[in-house]
Every structure is written in structure tokens, then in C-alpha cells.
Design a protein around this motif. Structure first.
Motif, PDB file in Angstrom:
ATOM      1  N   ASN A  38      34.174  21.053  35.271  1.00 38.29           N
ATOM      2  CA  ASN A  38      33.383  20.097  34.509  1.00 38.29           C
ATOM      3  C   ASN A  38      33.785  20.233  33.042  1.00 38.29           C
ATOM      4  O   ASN A  38      33.777  21.332  32.487  1.00 38.29           O
ATOM      5  N   GLY A  39      34.159  19.113  32.408  1.00 33.99           N
ATOM      6  CA  GLY A  39      34.571  19.159  31.011  1.00 33.99           C
ATOM      7  C   GLY A  39      35.815  20.000  30.821  1.00 33.99           C
ATOM      8  O   GLY A  39      36.816  19.836  31.524  1.00 33.99           O
ATOM      9  N   LEU A  40      35.753  20.971  29.906  1.00 31.89           N
ATOM     10  CA  LEU A  40      36.917  21.820  29.619  1.00 31.89           C
ATOM     11  C   LEU A  40      37.073  22.940  30.632  1.00 31.89           C
ATOM     12  O   LEU A  40      38.079  23.645  30.637  1.00 31.89           O
ATOM     13  N   GLY A  41      36.080  23.139  31.463  1.00 33.75           N
ATOM     14  CA  GLY A  41      36.191  24.178  32.480  1.00 33.75           C
ATOM     15  C   GLY A  41      35.953  25.574  31.955  1.00 33.75           C
ATOM     16  O   GLY A  41      36.416  26.548  32.551  1.00 33.75           O
ATOM     17  N   THR A  42      35.165  25.712  30.871  1.00 35.82           N
ATOM     18  CA  THR A  42      34.866  27.059  30.367  1.00 35.82           C
ATOM     19  C   THR A  42      33.990  27.839  31.346  1.00 35.82           C
ATOM     20  O   THR A  42      33.968  29.072  31.305  1.00 35.82           O
ATOM     21  N   ASP A  43      33.274  27.108  32.198  1.00 34.97           N
ATOM     22  CA  ASP A  43      32.421  27.785  33.178  1.00 34.97           C
ATOM     23  C   ASP A  43      33.087  27.878  34.548  1.00 34.97           C
ATOM     24  O   ASP A  43      32.444  28.260  35.518  1.00 34.97           O
ATOM     25  N   TYR A  44      34.368  27.558  34.646  1.00 31.03           N
ATOM     26  CA  TYR A  44      35.066  27.615  35.935  1.00 31.03           C
ATOM     27  C   TYR A  44      35.174  29.063  36.393  1.00 31.03           C
ATOM     28  O   TYR A  44      35.651  29.929  35.659  1.00 31.03           O
ATOM     29  N   ARG A  45      34.707  29.335  37.611  1.00 32.72           N
ATOM     30  CA  ARG A  45      34.746  30.689  38.167  1.00 32.72           C
ATOM     31  C   ARG A  45      35.364  30.695  39.566  1.00 32.72           C
ATOM     32  O   ARG A  45      35.017  31.513  40.411  1.00 32.72           O
ATOM     33  N   GLY A  46      36.284  29.760  39.809  1.00 35.60           N
ATOM     34  CA  GLY A  46      36.939  29.649  41.103  1.00 35.60           C
ATOM     35  C   GLY A  46      38.046  30.656  41.280  1.00 35.60           C
ATOM     36  O   GLY A  46      38.211  31.596  40.490  1.00 35.60           O
ATOM     37  N   THR A  47      38.884  30.442  42.281  1.00 37.09           N
ATOM     38  CA  THR A  47      39.886  31.446  42.656  1.00 37.09           C
ATOM     39  C   THR A  47      41.323  30.923  42.608  1.00 37.09           C
ATOM     40  O   THR A  47      42.215  31.519  43.189  1.00 37.09           O
ATOM     41  N   LYS A  48      41.559  29.813  41.914  1.00 35.48           N
ATOM     42  CA  LYS A  48      42.937  29.324  41.804  1.00 35.48           C
ATOM     43  C   LYS A  48      43.718  30.226  40.860  1.00 35.48           C
ATOM     44  O   LYS A  48      43.225  30.639  39.807  1.00 35.48           O
ATOM     45  N   PHE A  49      44.978  30.524  41.226  1.00 35.83           N
ATOM     46  CA  PHE A  49      45.789  31.452  40.425  1.00 35.83           C
ATOM     47  C   PHE A  49      47.230  30.972  40.317  1.00 35.83           C
ATOM     48  O   PHE A  49      48.139  31.766  40.062  1.00 35.83           O
ATOM     49  N   ILE A  50      47.439  29.668  40.495  1.00 31.73           N
ATOM     50  CA  ILE A  50      48.769  29.078  40.386  1.00 31.73           C
ATOM     51  C   ILE A  50      48.739  28.033  39.273  1.00 31.73           C
ATOM     52  O   ILE A  50      47.811  27.220  39.190  1.00 31.73           O
ATOM     53  N   THR A  51      49.782  28.026  38.431  1.00 24.00           N
ATOM     54  CA  THR A  51      49.831  27.077  37.319  1.00 24.00           C
ATOM     55  C   THR A  51      50.349  25.716  37.776  1.00 24.00           C
ATOM     56  O   THR A  51      50.721  25.545  38.943  1.00 24.00           O
ATOM     57  N   LYS A  52      50.368  24.766  36.870  1.00 23.05           N
ATOM     58  CA  LYS A  52      50.772  23.408  37.211  1.00 23.05           C
ATOM     59  C   LYS A  52      52.195  23.324  37.744  1.00 23.05           C
ATOM     60  O   LYS A  52      52.517  22.456  38.549  1.00 23.05           O
ATOM     61  N   THR A  53      53.066  24.217  37.291  1.00 25.82           N
ATOM     62  CA  THR A  53      54.455  24.186  37.775  1.00 25.82           C
ATOM     63  C   THR A  53      54.699  25.195  38.892  1.00 25.82           C
ATOM     64  O   THR A  53      55.845  25.481  39.229  1.00 25.82           O
ATOM     65  N   GLY A  54      53.611  25.759  39.446  1.00 25.98           N
ATOM     66  CA  GLY A  54      53.745  26.634  40.601  1.00 25.98           C
ATOM     67  C   GLY A  54      53.953  28.092  40.297  1.00 25.98           C
ATOM     68  O   GLY A  54      54.264  28.875  41.204  1.00 25.98           O
ATOM     69  N   LYS A  55      53.757  28.509  39.047  1.00 28.47           N
ATOM     70  CA  LYS A  55      53.936  29.928  38.698  1.00 28.47           C
ATOM     71  C   LYS A  55      52.660  30.712  39.024  1.00 28.47           C
ATOM     72  O   LYS A  55      51.550  30.219  38.859  1.00 28.47           O
ATOM     73  N   THR A  56      52.841  31.951  39.470  1.00 32.56           N
ATOM     74  CA  THR A  56      51.709  32.823  39.765  1.00 32.56           C
ATOM     75  C   THR A  56      51.150  33.409  38.479  1.00 32.56           C
ATOM     76  O   THR A  56      51.904  33.781  37.568  1.00 32.56           O
ATOM     77  N   CYS A  57      49.837  33.481  38.401  1.00 29.92           N
ATOM     78  CA  CYS A  57      49.188  34.003  37.198  1.00 29.92           C
ATOM     79  C   CYS A  57      49.307  35.529  37.108  1.00 29.92           C
ATOM     80  O   CYS A  57      49.296  36.226  38.129  1.00 29.92           O
ATOM     81  N   GLN A  58      49.409  36.029  35.884  1.00 27.74           N
ATOM     82  CA  GLN A  58      49.383  37.471  35.607  1.00 27.74           C
ATOM     83  C   GLN A  58      47.923  37.931  35.600  1.00 27.74           C
ATOM     84  O   GLN A  58      47.032  37.186  35.198  1.00 27.74           O
ATOM     85  N   ARG A  59      47.657  39.142  36.066  1.00 28.82           N
ATOM     86  CA  ARG A  59      46.300  39.674  36.008  1.00 28.82           C
ATOM     87  C   ARG A  59      45.865  39.814  34.556  1.00 28.82           C
ATOM     88  O   ARG A  59      46.666  40.205  33.696  1.00 28.82           O
ATOM     89  N   TRP A  60      44.598  39.517  34.284  1.00 29.20           N
ATOM     90  CA  TRP A  60      44.116  39.489  32.895  1.00 29.20           C
ATOM     91  C   TRP A  60      44.162  40.876  32.237  1.00 29.20           C
ATOM     92  O   TRP A  60      44.348  40.981  31.024  1.00 29.20           O
ATOM     93  N   GLU A  61      44.001  41.953  33.038  1.00 22.98           N
ATOM     94  CA  GLU A  61      44.019  43.286  32.441  1.00 22.98           C
ATOM     95  C   GLU A  61      45.439  43.856  32.341  1.00 22.98           C
ATOM     96  O   GLU A  61      45.644  44.934  31.773  1.00 22.98           O
ATOM     97  N   ALA A  62      46.435  43.111  32.908  1.00 26.90           N
ATOM     98  CA  ALA A  62      47.812  43.611  32.900  1.00 26.90           C
ATOM     99  C   ALA A  62      48.447  43.471  31.514  1.00 26.90           C
ATOM    100  O   ALA A  62      48.044  42.614  30.701  1.00 26.90           O
ATOM    101  N   LYS A  63      49.471  44.278  31.265  1.00 23.02           N
ATOM    102  CA  LYS A  63      50.190  44.255  29.975  1.00 23.02           C
ATOM    103  C   LYS A  63      51.603  43.718  30.125  1.00 23.02           C
ATOM    104  O   LYS A  63      52.313  43.542  29.116  1.00 23.02           O
ATOM    105  N   THR A  64      52.025  43.479  31.365  1.00 22.38           N
ATOM    106  CA  THR A  64      53.363  42.941  31.617  1.00 22.38           C
ATOM    107  C   THR A  64      53.262  41.810  32.623  1.00 22.38           C
ATOM    108  O   THR A  64      52.363  41.805  33.486  1.00 22.38           O
TER     109      THR A  64
END
Length: 800
Positions: free
Chosen positions: A105-131
Motif C-alpha cells: 500500500n503506497g510506498l510499502g513502508t509497512d510491507y512485511r512479506g517474504t519476497k526476496f527477489i529484485t525486479k531483474t531477478g537478483k537475490t537479496c542480501q541478508r540485512w545483517e550481512a556485510k558482503t
């Protein structure tokens, strides 16, 4: 349903959204979640448990489990999207709706779903990761942004919506492809459309799915919870090219809806190149030959067969070249053929499981008696309904409940179709249910006994509201039980429901449940526990326990003492019935004793049959009725024979008639009426029903004895398609059969019953009427819809 609730199901594989007793939460009975981060509280009500979750400070509470009998509350950091949900009796699982949302909804600041793939199909890095990228935004810097795992989020209110750091060293971050909750568009053929458009492309207003006016239909929301048939919104429950609805116009039964295609990338599937799982919707292999060896027609061409299963209409179904596919939820991959005389056929695609009796194989069980021994781990019967009457979920399906009890994980448990089984050594056979709010239940099965004859008691209808206090037995799960038993299965005396010692409780008292018979200390079932009546105990070490109360026996309508086989046949192509397992089946004969039609006993003195069976003579004296037999020769001692006193034809010209017998039959274990349907009830699409008869078998065996076959009800909208029965089926008729043919009613079965099992009894829903041949592909049988004639039947019986 409000916009938030509707949005929860958008594109989700698991969705248990329903009306619930706690605002902001979705409820699932019989479930709990396996999670390391949880806290336990003792509370009096589920509302107090929800408050504990909302106020939790040790972690972000996304769900909780509540046990009413124990008044236990467990707050949990995770939910069903990230952790395993397990079966657990007496537990109820609640999830915060905001964490089930799979759209923005709107900008999605409250989005809490489980999608982890970007628009071009790249896998997301874990938020706590450093690499590979050192992040500026972390769970520590934004503790309220719920930066779990590597899920897409929008912690900085980016105008482009949810995003993530990527695992591509050359691309630091990218936006994710999360759909909008408010965008009115369809992906693929719109099977997952959950929007609110309710007007068709030709301007007709949609009819509510839970209404049968002005058009009767079999798409019942309560029976098809996985189709989300809400309000009067356009939906696609039957594999059409796009969403549609029944209209409120009497001149237009149904119409497609005009909904644009989404511009976002459609969901991807994992293609199966060498085999097919379940119905084979993910099969993308190169087999292009049918079961009989015919070459497949290209999906993009209209010769030799015109069709609408084109790549344009079904853009996500892999309709490449002429390869076998399953674009419309058929039983298995198929194709149109290049043979002008054969429109389409199924293909032979290997199953992805090597387990014996795979779910997509219509194998007839070998066990005769539909009962279980011990804990039921060896049960291989055909029951697919729970103790409360719910339909079982297919074991290989992940909707509406995601689980790990699959044929692959339990190859020796015979997890076929949606048949009741016990793969994990529970106390009895069970199944996941098709109700999104009830995860699982035990099945409507009894333990096998060595006794072959049950004691007979006077016939009569089952009690409508409660069991008589003098009869110490229960009906179903025993929610109406009012008997005197006050001891648990282990022999412990029950605590009075109004007492608070030795166990303090507030969930179930005479004040909180005044209509549940909680006076004294007798066993009761105030929470409709599927396992039966229970009580709080006088043992300080055992808060509550179940009571041992037998099921009520008796000869009630639709409840044969000999349980039918209920074979899923491939009567033509069915199987020989167990003697006297369909005790309402009658044989309509000439006065000389020649069988020519079937019929159904609905009252001790009345039989239901087809009008066309009576065309040979208008005189009742030309016919007689035989009951209580298994063989067509009718030489059994149990045979009852009756002449006819009167014949009453349906005045509107429908193919249905009533026969009044010269005298009432004797009701016993071999002659018993079937139950009647509710007025105007429409059997839901895909319901498994059964036909019986002594008719033509066309060389499939079983001549001279009663045969049976089971097949699904087909919605009239589908049955009236040009390639099926081309508009011939009327509203007061219904279709049933296997689209591929192989089993059907036939000559000599006319007038006989089509019965469906519901709420632990058999109900006659159809009278065998007509068909185009016997067991031909795409030509299902047609039956008079009994529920359309209940007023006429009641009036005729009362006035004659």
C-alpha cells in the motif's frame, strides 16, 4: 471483506484469512508454530493473549497460539511464512494480518512479506550481512523496520517502494517486484485475481457467489475456499482464460470481466521437464503424443480443431509448439490432436513420484471395509471427509495449508489424492482440511470390529438438536451430547464445570456457554473438539481429558450399516458393490419380473425414479418394485416386493417421478431410505458423488449384481460448453462424470440414484436421466436435480 484482508491473499501460496474473534488476526484451528523465539503466559481469554502479543517487548510478536482448555498463551516472533506450522489438537493459531501481506500500500513502508527477489531477478542480501555490500541500513539502525532475513523492505520510505541490497557484487541495491494491493489487473489468466471489479465486459452486474438467484451454480464459496469467491467480485475458479462471474440478468447466465493485464512480471514456476507432479500444471517437457499415439495439434493453430486454449489466452501456461500441457486444471497434461475425429486426449507423462499409488493415479483401494485397525496407519480406504464433515485437502497440495506430509516425504503411507491416512502414527486417520481456518481434523471413521451384525433399532430421523439424556451415546463429535457420563477415558472423575478447584478456569463455564449443558460435572463438548466430549478432571496433575462415549447406532436415513466401497471407478467401468451397502437402491420391473430401470427409496412407501422409465405404460399395475437385493435375479431371502398403488409425474415435464408403493416396506439393515437434500441446494463443483445400478456394463464385468462408481459433479457452466453437451443441460438438471470417460451410468441405470456424502450421511442429489452414449469422453451423464423438486415431493407424499 475489507481491502487489507482481501490483499492478504494476493499472490500468496498460503492464506488462512477468515472472520476471526480477534481483530487484526487470522485464525487457524488445530495448528501451532515451531519457533525458537516465543514466550508463555497464563491468560483467561484469547483477547488477553492477543494483548500480550501486541505488548510484547522481548521481540516483535507476529503470531500467537492459544489453548482454551489450558488457558495457555504463547507469543511468537515468527509466523507461517518463515517457520513450520504443525498439527496440534486443541490449539488455535493466530497471525497478525500485517505480516501476511504480499502486496504494498503506497510506498510499502509497512510491507512485511517474504519476497526476496529484485525486479531483474537478483537475490537479496541478508540485512545483517556485510558482503558483498556493506549496508548503511541495518536491523540495528532501523529496529522497527523488521529487517528480517533478506526480505524486501522499505525502511527509508523510498519513492520506488520496497528494495534490498543484492547478492550481485556489481549491483549494490535494487527495487523489488512487489505488486500493489490496489492495482486492478490480472497476472496470467487471473486465477489469483483478488480485486473488487464486479461488472462484466458487457456491462452486467455480477451475481453474488453465495447466491443462487437468478442463476443456480455449483461454485459455492464455503465448499471452494481456495477460490476466494467473495461478494460478487469477478473470479476465475474453473480455468477459463480470464475472470468472469454469473450476472444478475436473467437473460445472461455468465460473462467475462474486463480487467487489464498487469505490467509487472508474472510469477515464475519451477518447470518440470521430464515428469509431472499432481495435475502437471508445471510440466514443460516436449512430449507431443497422446495416450493413444495421436500427434498433438499446435496450441497456436485452429486446425483441425478450433479452441480458446491459445498462448494469448493462457500466457503463463507454456503453450509452446504442440507439447502436452495442462492450462486449465484438467486431471493431467493433454492436447488437441491432429486427428479431425478426436478433439483432444490426455498424454502419458511420467509422474514425478515413484511412490506406489501416487495421488494422481485413480487406483481402487484393496481394503473392503472402510474402517481402521489399531491407530489406522494401515488404513487404505476411501473416506475423504472429516468428523465434522469437512472435505480433505489433497496430500500433495500446499493450499490452503502448507505442510510436509507429502507422498515424497512419506512414500509408504499411501498419501493418495485427499484420502484419509495416518502417516505420522497419530491415534487415528486424519487429513488437512479444505477450510483455511481449520488446519486438520480426524476423519469420519470407526475402528474395525469382529461383529458383522449390528443390533437393529427403530428407524427414524436423527435428533435435530440434542441427544436424549437417556441415550448415553454421541452423534458426530458429540457437541450435542447431554448424557450422564462423568468420567474420563482413564477413569478419573470429572470436575464440575462451575467449580474452580482443583483446576481454575474461565474458558468454559455455565455462564460463558449457557447453551452447552455445562450443569453438573458430565462430559460435554462446548468447543466442538473433533475428538469428542471432555471435561476438567479432579486429578490435580491432569487439567482435562477426553471421555469415552460411543457413537449412537441406528437405522437413520442415508446411513447404511454396511459401509459402501465408494470406488473411484474407471454401471460402466465401476466396481461391484458390497451387498446391501446401498440399501435405498430399488429395481423397477415389469410385472413379469424383468428389470429395466432403477429408483431410490426416500420414504417407507415412496420411491423416486425417472419419468421416462414409465413410458411403456400409464397403469401402475404394469410395474412392481424389488428392494433389499444385491443380485438382479433377486433370489435373496432379504428381498421385499411391492406392487404400485400410484404413479405421480412431475407436472412441469422434468424427467422425475414418484411411485407410491401398495404398502410400506419394512425398514431394516438391507432396506433403508436415503436422505433428501435441502430445497434448491446446489452440489458444489468437483464434489465426489456415486451412482449405483444393475444396468448395461458394456463388457466391464459385474453383470447381474449391483455395481457402483464414483465421479465428480461438473458445474453446468462447464457441462454446457460446445465441446461437452453444448447448452443442452437445464437449470433443473446437473452433470456428473469423468471428462475423459470410462465410468458412467448406462441403460438400465435410468431412474437410479446419484448420491453424495455430506455431514456423515448419503443424500440423493440426482435421478439418472440421460446422456450421449455411455462413458464417452467429454459427454458426462445428466441427472434430474432433486433439490429443485423438494416442495413437489413433500406435497405429493403428504396429499397422497
Amino acid at each position: 471483506m475489507d481491502l487489507l484482508t482481501a490483499a492478504l491473499c494476493f499472490g500468496a501460496l498460503l492464506c488462512s484469512v477468515s472472520a476471526t474473534d480477534v481483530d487484526g488476526y487470522s485464525k487457524t484451528e488445530g495448528a501451532w508454530i515451531l519457533s525458537l523465539h516465543k514466550r508463555q503466559y497464563s491468560v483467561n481469554t484469547v483477547a488477553e493473549c492477543a494483548a500480550k502479543c501486541n505488548e510484547e517487548t522481548a521481540f516483535t510478536c507476529k503470531s500467537f497460539t492459544y489453548v482454551a482448555k489450558d488457558q495457555d498463551c504463547w507469543t511468537v516472533e515468527a509466523n507461517s511464512k518463515t517457520e513450520m506450522v504443525l498439527r496440534r489438537s486443541s490449539m488455535t493459531y493466530y497471525e497478525k494480518n500485517e505480516y501476511l501481506l504480499e502486496c504494498v500500500n503506497g510506498l510499502g513502508t509497512d510491507y512485511r512479506g517474504t519476497k526476496f527477489i529484485t525486479k531483474t531477478g537478483k537475490t537479496c542480501q541478508r540485512w545483517e550481512a556485510k558482503t558483498p555490500h556493506k549496508p548503511n541500513i541495518t536491523p540495528q539502525s532501523h529496529p522497527r523496520a523488521d529487517l528480517d532475513s533478506n526480505f524486501c523492505r522499505n525502511p527509508d520510505a523510498d519513492s520506488g517502494g520496497p528494495w534490498c541490497y543484492t547478492t550481485d557484487p556489481n549491483q549494490r541495491w535494487e527495487h523489488c517486484n512487489v505488486p500493489s494491493c490496489t492495482e486492478e489487473c490480472i497476472q496470467c489468466s487471473g486465477e489469483n485475481y483478488r480485486g473488487k471489479i464486479s461488472t462484466t465486459e458487457n456491462g452486467f452486474t455480477c451475481q453474488r457467489w453465495d447466491s443462487q438467484k437468478p442463476h443456480n451454480h455449483g461454485y459455492i464459496p464455503s465448499a471452494l475456499p481456495d477460490k476466494y469467491l467473495e461478494e460478487n467480485y469477478c473470479r476465475n475458479p474453473d480455468g477459463d482464460p480470464r475472470p468472469w462471474c454469473f450476472t444478475t440478468s436473467t437473460s445472461k447466465r455468465w460473462d467475462f470481466c474486463s480487467i487489464p493485464r498487469c505490467t509487472s512480471v508474472p510469477p515464475t514456476i519451477v518447470p518440470e521437464l521430464t515428469c509431472a507432479s499432481r495435475e502437471g500444471t508445471a510440466y514443460r517437457g516436449t512430449i507431443a503424443v497422446t495416450e493413444s499415439g495421436k500427434t498433438c495439434q499446435r496450441w497456436s493453430t485452429q486446425t483441425p480443431h478450433k479452441h480458446n486454449r491459445s498462448p494469448d489466452n493462457y500466457p503463463c501456461k507454456g503453450l509452446d509448439n504442440n507439447y502436452c500441457r495442462n492450462p486449465d486444471n484438467e486431471r493431467q497434461p493433454w492436447c488437441y490432436t491432429t486427428d479431425p475425429s478426436t478433439r483432444w486426449e490426455y498424454c502419458t507423462v511420467p509422474s514425478c513420484t515413484n511412490a506406489p499409488g501416487a495421488p494422481d493415479e485413480p487406483v481402487i483401494p484393496t481394503e473392503d471395509d472402510d474402517c481402521y485397525v489399531g491407530d489406522g496407519t494401515t488404513y487404505r480406504g476411501v473416506t475423504s471427509e472429516t468428523i465434522s464433515g469437512k472435505k480433505c485437502q489433497i496430500w500433495s497440495s500446499m493450499t490452503p495449508h502448507s505442510h510436509q506430509k507429502t507422498p515424497q516425504n512419506f512414500p509408504n503411507a499411501d498419501l493418495r489424492r485427499n484420502l484419509c491416512r495416518n502417516p505420522d502414527g497419530d491415534r487415528a486417520p486424519w487429513c488437512y482440511t479444505m477450510d483455511p481456518t481449520v488446519r486438520w481434523e480426524y476423519c469420519n471413521l470407526e475402528k474395525c470390529t469382529t461383529t458383522t451384525e449390528a443390533p437393529l433399532i427403530a428407524a427414524g430421523p436423527p435428533p435435530a438438536t440434542q441427544t436424549s439424556p437417556e441415550i448415553d451415546c454421541k452423534i458426530g463429535s458429540g457437541d450435542t451430547y447431554r448424557g450422564p457420563t462423568s468420567m474420563t477415558t482413564t477413569g478419573v472423575m470429572c470436575q464440575a464445570w462451575s467449580a474452580q478447584s482443583p483446576h481454575e478456569h474461565n474458558s468454559f463455564t455455565p455462564e460463558t456457554h449457557p447453551t452447552k449443558g455445562l450443569d453438573g460435572n458430565s462430559c460435554r463438548n462446548p468447543d466442538n473438539d473433533v475428538n469428542g466430549p471432555w471435561c476438567y478432571t479432579t486429578d490435580r496433575n491432569k487439567k482435562w481429558d477426553y471421555c469415552k462415549i460411543p457413537d449412537c447406532g441406528g437405522l437413520n436415513c442415508g446411513s447404511p450399516l454396511v459401509k459402501p466401497k465408494r470406488c473411484f471407478g474407471r454401471i460402466v467401468g465401476g466396481c461391484v458393490s458390497k451387498p446391501h451397502s446401498w440399501p435405498w437402491q430399488i429395481s423397477l420391473r415389469t410385472r413379469s419380473g424383468i428389470h429395466f430401470c432403477g429408483g431410490t427409496l426416500i420414504h417407507p412407501q415412496w420411491v423416486l425414479t425417472a419419468k421416462h422409465c414409465l413410458e411403456r405404460s400409464t397403469r401402475p399395475s404394469a410395474y412392481k418394485v424389488i428392494l433389499g437385493t444385491h443380485t438382479e435375479r433377486a433370489t435373496e431371502p432379504s428381498k421385499q416386493e411391492r406392487a404400485l398403488e400410484k404413479m405421480v409425474l412431475e407436472p412441469g415435464g422434468a424427467d422425475i417421478a414418484l411411485l407410491k408403493l401398495e404398502s410400506p416396506v419394512t425398514i431394516n439393515d438391507k432396506v433403508l431410505p436415503v436422505c433428501m437434500p435441502d430445497k434448491d441446494y446446489i452440489v458444489p463443483s468437483r464434489t465426489e458423488c456415486y451412482v449405483t445400478g444393475w444396468g448395461e456394463t458394456q463388457g466391464t464385468g459385474g453383470d447381474g449384481v449391483l455395481k457402483e462408481t464414483g465421479f465428480p459433479v461438473i458445474e453446468n457452466k462447464i457441462c454446457n460448453r460446445p465441446s461437452y453437451l453444448n447448452g443442452r443441460v437445464k437449470d433443473h438438471e446437473m452433470c456428473a462424470g469423468n471428462i475423459e470417460g470410462g465410468s458412467d451410468s448406462c441403460q438400465g441405470d435410468s431412474g437410479g440414484p446419484l448420491v453424495c456424502y455430506a455431514q456423515n450421511k448419503y443424500v440423493v442429489q440426482g435421478v439418472t436421466s440421460w446422456g450421449l452414449g455411455c462413458a464417452n469422453p467429454m459427454k458426462p451423464g445428466v441427472y434430474a436435480r432433486v433439490s429443485k423438486f423438494t416442495d413437489w415431493i413433500d406435497r405429493t407424499i403428504k396429499t397422497n
